[in-house]
Each structure stands twice: as C-alpha cells, then as structure tokens.
Design a protein around this motif. Structure first.
Motif, mmCIF file in Angstrom:
data_model
loop_
_atom_site.group_PDB
_atom_site.id
_atom_site.type_symbol
_atom_site.label_atom_id
_atom_site.label_comp_id
_atom_site.label_asym_id
_atom_site.label_seq_id
_atom_site.Cartn_x
_atom_site.Cartn_y
_atom_site.Cartn_z
ATOM 1 N N GLY A 23 0.808 -1.211 0.000
ATOM 2 C CA GLY A 23 0.000 0.000 0.000
ATOM 3 C C GLY A 23 0.842 1.262 0.000
ATOM 4 O O GLY A 23 0.563 2.215 -0.721
ATOM 5 N N LEU A 24 1.912 1.258 0.791
ATOM 6 C CA LEU A 24 2.768 2.440 0.876
ATOM 7 C C LEU A 24 3.620 2.645 -0.367
ATOM 8 O O LEU A 24 3.987 3.776 -0.685
ATOM 9 N N PHE A 25 3.949 1.565 -1.085
ATOM 10 C CA PHE A 25 4.731 1.708 -2.320
ATOM 11 C C PHE A 25 3.983 2.543 -3.349
ATOM 12 O O PHE A 25 4.591 3.180 -4.203
ATOM 13 N N ARG A 26 2.671 2.560 -3.253
ATOM 14 C CA ARG A 26 1.884 3.375 -4.187
ATOM 15 C C ARG A 26 2.050 4.864 -3.878
ATOM 16 O O ARG A 26 1.939 5.697 -4.756
ATOM 17 N N VAL A 27 2.286 5.172 -2.588
ATOM 18 C CA VAL A 27 2.437 6.561 -2.163
ATOM 19 C C VAL A 27 3.866 7.045 -2.389
ATOM 20 O O VAL A 27 4.080 8.144 -2.885
ATOM 21 N N TRP A 28 4.847 6.218 -1.991
ATOM 22 C CA TRP A 28 6.260 6.571 -2.115
ATOM 23 C C TRP A 28 6.967 5.562 -2.995
ATOM 24 O O TRP A 28 7.078 4.394 -2.642
ATOM 25 N N PRO A 29 7.484 5.994 -4.114
ATOM 26 C CA PRO A 29 8.276 5.067 -4.932
ATOM 27 C C PRO A 29 9.480 4.560 -4.144
ATOM 28 O O PRO A 29 9.965 5.241 -3.251
ATOM 29 N N HIS A 30 9.947 3.407 -4.485
ATOM 30 C CA HIS A 30 11.008 2.737 -3.742
ATOM 31 C C HIS A 30 12.384 3.363 -3.980
ATOM 32 O O HIS A 30 13.316 3.097 -3.239
ATOM 33 N N GLU A 31 12.548 4.190 -4.970
ATOM 34 C CA GLU A 31 13.861 4.764 -5.299
ATOM 35 C C GLU A 31 13.879 6.249 -5.006
ATOM 36 O O GLU A 31 12.890 6.927 -5.232
ATOM 37 N N PRO A 32 14.986 6.843 -4.587
ATOM 38 C CA PRO A 32 16.172 6.180 -4.077
ATOM 39 C C PRO A 32 16.039 5.825 -2.600
ATOM 40 O O PRO A 32 16.735 4.976 -2.098
ATOM 41 N N MET A 33 15.145 6.498 -1.853
ATOM 42 C CA MET A 33 14.991 6.212 -0.421
ATOM 43 C C MET A 33 13.777 5.309 -0.228
ATOM 44 O O MET A 33 12.679 5.651 -0.657
ATOM 45 N N PRO A 34 13.948 4.185 0.420
ATOM 46 C CA PRO A 34 12.846 3.224 0.607
ATOM 47 C C PRO A 34 11.899 3.655 1.736
ATOM 48 O O PRO A 34 11.925 3.127 2.844
ATOM 49 N N TRP A 35 11.060 4.637 1.452
ATOM 50 C CA TRP A 35 10.190 5.209 2.478
ATOM 51 C C TRP A 35 9.175 4.220 3.016
ATOM 52 O O TRP A 35 8.829 4.278 4.207
ATOM 53 N N ALA A 36 8.658 3.342 2.188
ATOM 54 C CA ALA A 36 7.639 2.392 2.653
ATOM 55 C C ALA A 36 8.200 1.501 3.751
ATOM 56 O O ALA A 36 7.579 1.327 4.802
ATOM 57 N N ALA A 37 9.383 0.950 3.539
ATOM 58 C CA ALA A 37 10.000 0.092 4.555
ATOM 59 C C ALA A 37 10.334 0.905 5.805
ATOM 60 O O ALA A 37 10.209 0.412 6.927
ATOM 61 N N PHE A 38 10.747 2.145 5.623
ATOM 62 C CA PHE A 38 11.061 3.032 6.746
ATOM 63 C C PHE A 38 9.828 3.205 7.634
ATOM 64 O O PHE A 38 9.892 3.028 8.849
ATOM 65 N N VAL A 39 8.699 3.521 7.035
ATOM 66 C CA VAL A 39 7.452 3.726 7.782
ATOM 67 C C VAL A 39 7.011 2.433 8.462
ATOM 68 O O VAL A 39 6.610 2.445 9.633
ATOM 69 N N VAL A 40 7.073 1.320 7.753
ATOM 70 C CA VAL A 40 6.649 0.050 8.325
ATOM 71 C C VAL A 40 7.547 -0.337 9.494
ATOM 72 O O VAL A 40 7.066 -0.765 10.545
ATOM 73 N N ASN A 41 8.861 -0.185 9.346
ATOM 74 C CA ASN A 41 9.766 -0.522 10.450
ATOM 75 C C ASN A 41 9.456 0.290 11.701
ATOM 76 O O ASN A 41 9.446 -0.239 12.810
ATOM 77 N N PHE A 42 9.192 1.569 11.545
ATOM 78 C CA PHE A 42 8.994 2.397 12.722
ATOM 79 C C PHE A 42 7.602 2.284 13.296
ATOM 80 O O PHE A 42 7.436 2.416 14.504
ATOM 81 N N SER A 43 6.614 1.981 12.479
ATOM 82 C CA SER A 43 5.309 1.670 13.063
ATOM 83 C C SER A 43 5.406 0.356 13.829
ATOM 84 O O SER A 43 4.793 0.186 14.879
ATOM 85 N N GLY A 44 6.225 -0.557 13.329
ATOM 86 C CA GLY A 44 6.462 -1.808 14.043
ATOM 87 C C GLY A 44 7.206 -1.590 15.350
ATOM 88 O O GLY A 44 6.896 -2.224 16.359
#
Length: 120
Positions: A23-44
């Motif tokens: 879902g987050l990949f649709r909001v933030w493209p994965h390049e160059p900074m992987p924002w989706a993983a960043f958000v998921v890690n910190f919500s976790g």
C-alpha cells in the motif's frame, strides 16, 4: 511453546508487513529512499514498544510478546536497503538511513513502551 509462538507471530507479522508495504509503495516510490519500509519498520517499533509496555505493566508471560511482536520490524529489510544504497554509490543516503533507523527506531519504541505502560 515459545518457538511456536514466535513462528505464528513471524508469519502474521510478515503478512501484515507485505500488505502495508504494498500500500505504501503506491504513495512513495522505492527509489532512491525506501520510504515504505522506513514507515513500516517504525510503526512496528512503536507497536512492539506498546506490546512490551503492556507485557510489563500487566505482568504477562514473555510468550505473549513473542506472538504479538511477529516479524513486522524485520530489520533484515533495512540491511538489504542499506547495502543497495551503498552499492549504488549513495553513501550519504545510506549513512543517513542507518543513523535515522537507529535514532527514530529507538525513540519510537521508547514512546511505545510509555504508551503501553500508561494504557495498562
């Protein structure tokens, strides 16, 4: 029993992580900074902090934390992303990612513990 709890948490956490990142990949493209993983890690991190706070405040067995924690904060994904950024020559961005992961992750987990202690 703890191994089974850890396995069940990992399966559930991995599935939840996949859904969130897609879902987050649709909001933030994965390049160059992987924002989706960043958000998921910190919500976790926050969620694990809340679980830990509740586990401490309610004197629950640690197996409950294993089940609830799951694999949503898989920092192996972080390691992969760090390596990708560094291999791409984006050393500053890789260093920033490492520093913010440590700083924000620890801070968010601490806030989660405080919230969990208060909510119990």
């Amino acid at each position: 029993m703890a191994s089974l709890m850890m396995f069940l948490g990992a399966v559930g956490g991995a599935a939840l992580r996949l859904v969130l990142e897609k879902g987050l990949f649709r909001v933030w493209p994965h390049e160059p900074m992987p924002w989706a993983a960043f958000v998921v890690n910190f919500s976790g991190c926050f969620t694990l902090g809340v679980f830990l706070g509740n586990t401490i405040a309610r004197d629950l067995p640690s197996s409950v934390l294993l089940l609830l924690g799951g694999a949503i904060t898989t920092f192996s994904i972080f390691g992969h992303e760090f390596l990708r950024l560094a291999q791409g020559g984006l050393y500053g961005l890789a260093g920033l990612r490492a520093f913010t992961s440590w700083l924000v992750g620890a801070g968010v987990a601490t806030v989660g513990v405080l919230v969990g202690l208060q909510a119990a």
